[in-house]
Design a protein around this motif. Structure first.
Motif, mmCIF file in Angstrom:
data_model
loop_
_atom_site.group_PDB
_atom_site.id
_atom_site.type_symbol
_atom_site.label_atom_id
_atom_site.label_comp_id
_atom_site.label_asym_id
_atom_site.label_seq_id
_atom_site.Cartn_x
_atom_site.Cartn_y
_atom_site.Cartn_z
ATOM 1 N N GLY D 98 0.835 -1.189 0.000
ATOM 2 C CA GLY D 98 0.000 0.000 0.000
ATOM 3 C C GLY D 98 0.872 1.240 0.000
ATOM 4 O O GLY D 98 1.971 1.219 0.546
ATOM 5 N N MET D 99 0.374 2.300 -0.629
ATOM 6 C CA MET D 99 1.216 3.495 -0.675
ATOM 7 C C MET D 99 0.383 4.737 -0.374
ATOM 8 O O MET D 99 -0.748 4.873 -0.841
ATOM 9 N N VAL D 100 0.974 5.648 0.391
ATOM 10 C CA VAL D 100 0.315 6.902 0.743
ATOM 11 C C VAL D 100 1.241 8.036 0.324
ATOM 12 O O VAL D 100 2.426 8.030 0.647
ATOM 13 N N PHE D 101 0.684 8.997 -0.432
ATOM 14 C CA PHE D 101 1.496 10.059 -1.025
ATOM 15 C C PHE D 101 1.391 11.357 -0.230
ATOM 16 O O PHE D 101 0.437 11.571 0.508
ATOM 17 N N GLN D 102 2.345 12.217 -0.494
ATOM 18 C CA GLN D 102 2.322 13.541 0.127
ATOM 19 C C GLN D 102 1.022 14.292 -0.179
ATOM 20 O O GLN D 102 0.399 14.865 0.703
ATOM 21 N N ASN D 103 0.609 14.250 -1.456
ATOM 22 C CA ASN D 103 -0.581 15.020 -1.854
ATOM 23 C C ASN D 103 -1.852 14.194 -1.851
ATOM 24 O O ASN D 103 -2.762 14.462 -2.623
ATOM 25 N N PHE D 104 -1.923 13.187 -1.035
ATOM 26 C CA PHE D 104 -3.120 12.340 -0.869
ATOM 27 C C PHE D 104 -3.478 11.591 -2.137
ATOM 28 O O PHE D 104 -3.693 10.393 -2.122
ATOM 29 N N THR D 111 -16.619 9.394 -4.422
ATOM 30 C CA THR D 111 -16.793 9.639 -3.004
ATOM 31 C C THR D 111 -15.701 8.893 -2.245
ATOM 32 O O THR D 111 -14.982 8.063 -2.806
ATOM 33 N N VAL D 112 -15.617 9.193 -0.974
ATOM 34 C CA VAL D 112 -14.659 8.509 -0.108
ATOM 35 C C VAL D 112 -14.840 7.000 -0.215
ATOM 36 O O VAL D 112 -13.882 6.247 -0.407
ATOM 37 N N LEU D 113 -16.090 6.566 -0.163
ATOM 38 C CA LEU D 113 -16.361 5.135 -0.216
ATOM 39 C C LEU D 113 -15.923 4.546 -1.555
ATOM 40 O O LEU D 113 -15.269 3.487 -1.615
ATOM 41 N N ALA D 153 -12.917 16.811 -2.101
ATOM 42 C CA ALA D 153 -12.795 18.265 -1.982
ATOM 43 C C ALA D 153 -13.569 18.811 -0.788
ATOM 44 O O ALA D 153 -13.365 19.952 -0.378
ATOM 45 N N GLN D 154 -14.481 18.002 -0.247
ATOM 46 C CA GLN D 154 -15.260 18.495 0.894
ATOM 47 C C GLN D 154 -14.582 18.195 2.229
ATOM 48 O O GLN D 154 -15.131 18.493 3.277
ATOM 49 N N LEU D 155 -13.398 17.600 2.177
ATOM 50 C CA LEU D 155 -12.709 17.237 3.418
ATOM 51 C C LEU D 155 -11.472 18.101 3.621
ATOM 52 O O LEU D 155 -10.902 18.632 2.673
ATOM 53 N N SER D 156 -11.046 18.215 4.860
ATOM 54 C CA SER D 156 -9.801 18.921 5.158
ATOM 55 C C SER D 156 -8.630 18.034 4.743
ATOM 56 O O SER D 156 -8.787 16.839 4.488
ATOM 57 N N GLY D 157 -7.461 18.635 4.686
ATOM 58 C CA GLY D 157 -6.271 17.879 4.297
ATOM 59 C C GLY D 157 -6.034 16.665 5.174
ATOM 60 O O GLY D 157 -5.749 15.576 4.681
ATOM 61 N N GLY D 158 -6.179 16.858 6.470
ATOM 62 C CA GLY D 158 -5.929 15.746 7.388
ATOM 63 C C GLY D 158 -6.920 14.615 7.167
ATOM 64 O O GLY D 158 -6.552 13.436 7.168
ATOM 65 N N GLN D 160 -8.481 14.020 4.359
ATOM 66 C CA GLN D 160 -8.157 13.388 3.078
ATOM 67 C C GLN D 160 -7.027 12.385 3.241
ATOM 68 O O GLN D 160 -7.060 11.291 2.681
ATOM 69 N N GLN D 161 -6.019 12.778 4.019
ATOM 70 C CA GLN D 161 -4.892 11.871 4.151
ATOM 71 C C GLN D 161 -5.311 10.604 4.898
ATOM 72 O O GLN D 161 -4.834 9.518 4.581
#
Ligand SMILES: Nc1ncnc2c1ncn2[C@@H]1O[C@H](COP(=O)(O)OP(=O)(O)OP(=O)(O)O)[C@@H](O)[C@H]1O
Ligand SMILES: Nc1ncnc2c1ncn2[C@@H]1O[C@H](COP(=O)(O)OP(=O)(O)OP(=O)(O)O)[C@@H](O)[C@H]1O
Ligand SMILES: [Mg+2]
Ligand SMILES: [Mg+2]
Lengths: 246, 222, 218, 261, 261
Positions: D98-104, D111-113, D153-158, D160-161
């Motif tokens: 799994g990989m998680v990037f700096q810019n999400f 949607t999130v789901l 886009a409706q979520l804060s950065g944190g 989103q991450q």
């Protein structure tokens, strides 16, 4: 506007076709030539004025005249009652046979046979009017911008017959000798010069000029040059088309 | 000028003008659909690792973009029969519009794809999706959204360009107008009227496009 | 009467090409000046100004160029304004190009980061130096590819000047085709001439586009 | 799943074998030598923090592990699968990493789901229902389940991450790679993301993190690796690394990082 | 210059009068109340650090000071000039206030030198030679003179931000506003910009800084102001603020900020 106005302007501005050989066309040196051009030059000579040609397309001949951009049209204008409502025609100075041309094997002997084929014509031309009038209801008529496109459509098989004027057969047979023939004769149609409605004196000047060249053989000379035959008899009146301002 | 405007002939001809409008809209719609297909396919081909395919797409785009539409449609109409393909004017017009619009669409859509953050593609790949899946599911929609204004603008242009199809005797608004004009010799009235009709058509299309965009691109952006 | 396609005919087409170039040049210069005004009006704070120019753009982007030429050329005549053909055509093309260039440049101005406007304002720069020294040089650079793209469209669009009697390239092609009765050949040559004129421009445009893309990618 | 991916097994696939092995890896970007003879082995359950100055090759290193970059020479093996540029080996590795990037890099049009169910459905062929159940579980885990139907886009950065972390977890990977997951975040949001990562670490996930959050490194890292100029210059447990960095470049780097805190 | 700008002088223009005065300032973005009854007065030579959670209105506050935003009610006075939306007062204020942004906002099509000379020439009407002399002096000051003929894109982020500072200084402003000047920078570059700001502070410049660099705040701030929800909740000298924040929101904010350092 009268003769005097034009004389004081010092030149005769003639609306003419720019791309309809041999009636009126600009040659590759950019010089206006053709049957209509020669007639217009004779008119200029008689008035003692230099002639300035304004090449027009079929669609803008009448607008060019009525907005005053030109003084007179020698623009292969077929004489029809409808057009006579927008402009003033002179006496006829040329005739044009409107016919149907197709490849030799095409089965057309009566106007009713046209129904089975796609017929090409040059939009707004005399052929267009004739074919539209004679063809049975439901005939496929394809209208192209000019003669060249119409002839090309026949040659490439996009249409099987074309409404034509007296010059088409020689054109077609030049590219495929003996392949095409005259199928139907529609009408003999006459061309007149056009001036703006209500210009009585100017119309009389033009008619007088036409009478003169018919009488002194100049018209016959021009006919011989461009068409290779003699002018026909011209009618003295046409239904719904006054030659003079009443 | 001794000329008075008389719109009665136009009013008499209104039904046939409206049919002409429908024909124009029909031509434009079909042309656009074809253009969109060519556009997407062209972008995929442009990104292939087959050199000749890329070259073909580039050549096609340059050829179309740098010659007038009139020349293109003449070519299709008069030249194709020589290789045994005789299409009727309407089909030829749709084909010409589709090819012309397609060439522009390729460039526009490609720009959209390039505008997608490389991170989006990497995120897709990192999740185990394949290149094709990434393009279809991740890149395409945001890319279309990014270029939607220019793409629809190009489509409006295509609709206006369809007026040139009268040159090969295709049935559409301009050819109807020319017919009326040659019957009535009322050039001004006819041209003024169809100018208005074209404006109405483009306005209608723009409205349609923006309704579609609100429906389809219904996700928020920052 | 009928001729075949030869050197004379080719020369005639090239004469037409000259007019094509000249018409496009007039349109481009006129449209450049008008377009700048339109673009500035579109991004101005005055709502009426934005509305009027917005309507103007909608009108000219929503109708075929052919109709614009016709209506302006003959419409002016109908209003009693008798202008030489080339003046009328120049007006029509200028109005057309102003609308398109105005819209392209508006987009470019709005594409600039808001920070550029704010930094200029924070430094106390007034409207004229702000636009002239800071905003427009950047916007025009961004807009250069689209501007060149439109120039190519314009060159191709001059073919429509034929309807008001201009013998430019397309019209010259029509004339030659009516004398030689070989439209296919003639229009291939005409197409090739347009291509020769437009392609270098297009190439230049995409080169700049690439350069800008690389610069902004950093 | 792993059984389908054993076509290039090099090492005994035992539980105590290292999960990731990099041997003499060299990576070039054109003429630029970005990784120089990198050797690294990561045990199951190990947490590694990678740090070093900008341009030192940290991102390049972890991107090589799931083949977002191809290497010039050397070998990379993930859970016994040798990465050899073949589609099969790449697929096998990517579905375990799994990989998680700096810019999400969340997909903005889903949607999130949907972000979380896409890959399980398309890659693993899981049903919608099963994918959604898994997604909800992991969204719960990162404490964001109530936003499942919002768009990124409706979520804060944190937020989103955290979704990005959940999305990666939905593939149930054996190892998670993080590339500066908090550096695009506002200071107040850093903590919520770090908390999530800490809890993940506590649960025994194998992790390789590029980060400058030294508090996080102290708290969870088994090993801190310092890179510069494409080389691994120092490796140590966090206490020794922060107390007594041996390499001078590591010392000066630590000095700069900590100076203004 | 200031003498031309005295048309709306409200307070005695004395050396000990505050340089910036905000009284009961309210700012709305549409329906959103971004500043609520803000009162603030800044003495000549004072250094203020503004902090608070994201969205609390810090940027809005300093942008109001040089009229990048218009306010709904209240009064703002800068060096005796009342900001009243008139072009004259805005001009007068802007030429006395320098501003440095998070994203530098250098003009990319101009060299460093041109960036610095543009405003003095166009606003103050200074000659090229004089403007260049001043520019060189300030570029020297931020230690970047050797890059005067480069374009912004050729510089690192830290260098760009120092140019931005020099550009603002070239207008010889009475006060400098900074909006998170280091938050777009890579960690190693933060220090060079902070050093520049510290030296500016030492020279007596009046400064209002939005920043989360608490080390900087400790070192130079005369006063730390904490904002939340568009209000000023706490003001104190740095020592007391960091040791004993009184407001609970300030306490939790500091907790978050400092937790992972
Ligand atoms: N696609 C690429 N093409 C060319 N060079 C690249 C590319 N990606 C990275 N590099 C170069 O490789 C080097 C290492 O890059 P990398 O992104 O791995 O560094 P990093 O340690 O992650 O730095 P940072 O802390 O800034 O993210 C850098 O010098 C970078 O410029
Ligand atoms: N132009 C705008 N239109 C509408 N709302 C805005 C605008 N600018 C800012 N806001 C809102 O006003 C509030 C305060 O914004 P501001 O930028 O001043 O916050 P901040 O304290 O600087 O935050 P940050 O630390 O994120 O920069 C925020 O809620 C923001 O969303
Ligand atoms: Mg990196
Ligand atoms: Mg802010």
């Amino acid at each position: 506007q009268s003769l005097a106005d034009i004389k004081s302007k010092g030149k005769l501005v003639v609306g003419i076709q720019g791309d309809n050989a041999p009636w009126g066309f600009v040659n590759t040196q950019g010089v206006q030539e053709g049957f209509d051009a020669d007639i217009a030059k004779l008119f200029g000579k008689q008035l003692g004025l230099p002639v300035e040609f304004v090449p027009t397309a079929v669609a803008n001949r009448i607008p060019a005249l009525v907005t005053g951009r030109v003084d007179i049209l020698f623009a292969t204008m077929g004489m029809y009652p409808d057009r006579a409502k927008s402009i003033q025609f002179s006496k006829p100075y040329a005739a044009n046979d409107i016919i149907l041309v197709a490849a030799k094997g095409t089965a057309i002997t009566t106007p009713a046979d046209m129904k089975n084929f796609a017929i090409g014509v040059a939009r707004s031309s005399a052929q267009d009017t004739a074919v539209t009038k004679v063809a049975p209801e439901g005939t496929t008529i394809r209208r192209f911008d000019d003669d060249a496109a119409t002839i090309q459509a026949l040659l490439s098989g996009q249409v099987q017959a074309v409404g034509a004027n007296q010059f088409y057969p020689q054109r077609l047979n030049k590219s495929q000798p003996g392949a095409y023939e005259r199928k139907l004769d529609f009408v003999r149609q006459y061309n007149g010069a056009g001036t703006r409605l209500g210009q009585k004196e100017w119309n009389e000047t033009v008619n007088a000029f036409i009478d003169t060249i018919k009488a002194n053989g100049e018209l016959a000379k021009v006919y011989q040059t461009w068409m290779g035959f003699q002018p026909p008899e011209f009618p003295t009146s046409l239904e719904g088309i006054p030659f003079t301002v009443s | 000028m001794g000329y008075t405007l008389d719109f009665s002939v136009v009013i008499d001809a209104l039904p046939s003008l409206l049919w002409g409008c429908l024909a124009t809209i029909g031509l434009a719609q079909s042309g656009m659909s074809l253009a969109l297909v060519i556009g997407v396919a062209g972008v995929v081909a442009r990104g292939s690792n087959q050199r000749w395919l890329r070259g073909l797409v580039i050549g096609f785009v340059e050829l179309i973009r740098n010659t007038p539409f009139l020349v293109q449609i003449f070519f299709l109409f008069f030249a194709l029969p020589h290789i045994g393909l005789t299409l009727n004017p309407t089909v030829t017009a749709i084909l010409a519009l589709g090819l012309n619009g397609g060439a522009y669409a390729i460039e526009i859509i490609r720009g959209g794809v390039q505008s997608i953050d490389k991170g989006q593609i990497e995120a897709g790949l990192a999740l185990g999706l394949h290149k094709g899946q990434v393009f279809r599911m991740i890149v395409l929609k945001p890319a279309l959204r990014a270029i939607y204004p220019s793409l629809t603008g190009q489509f409006i242009m295509l609709t206006l360009t369809s007026s040139i199809c009268s040159a090969i005797a295709a049935y559409e608004l301009t050819s109807v107008a020319q017919r009326i004009e040659s019957d009535t010799f009322r050039s001004f009235e006819v041209y003024f009227t169809i100018t208005g009709l074209y404006l109405a058509i483009s306005w209608l299309m723009m409205t349609g496009f923006s309704v579609f965009s609100r429906r389809y691109f219904n996700y928020p952006t920052r | 009467m009928g001729t075949t396609f030869g050197l004379g005919e080719l020369g005639f087409l090239i004469q037409g090409l000259k007019w094509t170039v000249l018409l496009a040049a007039i349109a481009f210069v006129g449209g450049g000046i008008g377009g700048l005004g339109v673009a500035l009006a579109r991004v101005s704070t005055s709502k009426p100004l934005r509305r009027i120019t917005g309507g103007y753009i909608a009108l000219f982007q929503g109708t075929p160029l052919l109709m614009q030429l016709f209506v302006i050329y003959y419409g002016l005549g109908l209003m009693g304004l008798m202008l030489p053909a080339w003046v009328a055509v120049a007006i029509a093309f200028t109005l057309h190009a102003s609308a398109f260039l105005g819209e392209i440049w508006r987009g470019a101005i709005e594409a600039l980061p808001k920070g550029q406007f704010e930094a200029a304002r924070a430094l106390g720069l007034h409207y004229v130096p702000r636009m002239r020294d800071v905003i427009l040089p950047q916007a025009l650079r961004i807009a250069l590819p689209a501007t060149i793209g439109f120039l190519v469209q314009l060159i191709k669009g001059t073919s429509l000047a034929a309807i008001v009697g201009f013998i430019e390239l397309a019209r010259a092609g029509q004339i030659v085709s009516n004398q030689t009765y070989a439209p296919l050949l003639v229009f291939t040559v005409v197409g090739a001439l347009y291509f020769a004129l437009c392609w270098p421009l297009s190439l230049y445009g995409s080169r700049i586009e690439g350069r800008i893309a690389r610069a902004t990618a950093r | 799943m792993p059984s389908t991916a054993t076509h290039t097994v090099d090492a005994p696939h035992a539980a105590d074998a290292p999960l990731i092995v990099m041997e003499d890896v060299n990576k070039w970007y054109g003429a630029y030598h970005a990784l120089r003879d990198v050797n690294l082995s990561v045990r199951r359950g190990e947490k590694i923090v990678l740090c070093g100055p900008s341009g030192s090759g940290k991102s390049t290193l972890i991107r090589c592990i799931n083949h977002l970059e191809t290497i010039k020479s050397g070998r990379i093996t993930v859970d016994g699968v040798r990465l050899d540029d073949s589609t099969r080996s790449v697929d096998a590795v990517r579905s375990e990493v799994g990989m998680v990037f700096q810019n999400f890099n969340l997909f903005p049009h889903m949607t999130v789901l949907q972000n979380c169910t896409l890959a399980p459905m398309r890659v693993r062929g899981v049903t919608v229902a099963a994918a959604e159940a898994t997604a909800k579980r992991f969204l719960e885990r990162v404490r964001i389940a109530e936003h499942a139907h919002k768009y990124p886009a409706q979520l804060s950065g944190g937020q989103q991450q955290r979704v990005a972390i959940a999305r990666a977890l939905c593939m149930e990977p054996k190892v998670m790679l993080f590339d500066e997951p908090t550096s695009a975040l506002d200071p107040e949001m850093v903590k919520e993301v770090l908390d999530t990562m800490v809890s993940l670490a506590r649960d025994g996930m194998t992790m390789v993190c590029v980060t400058h959050e030294m508090g996080f490194a102290r708290q969870v890292a088994d090993r801190v690796i310092f890179m510069a100029d494409g080389q691994i210059l120092e490796q140590a447990d966090p206490e020794s690394f922060f107390r007594h960095p041996t390499h001078p470049r590591a010392r000066s780097f630590l000095g700069e990082i900590l100076a203004h805190h």
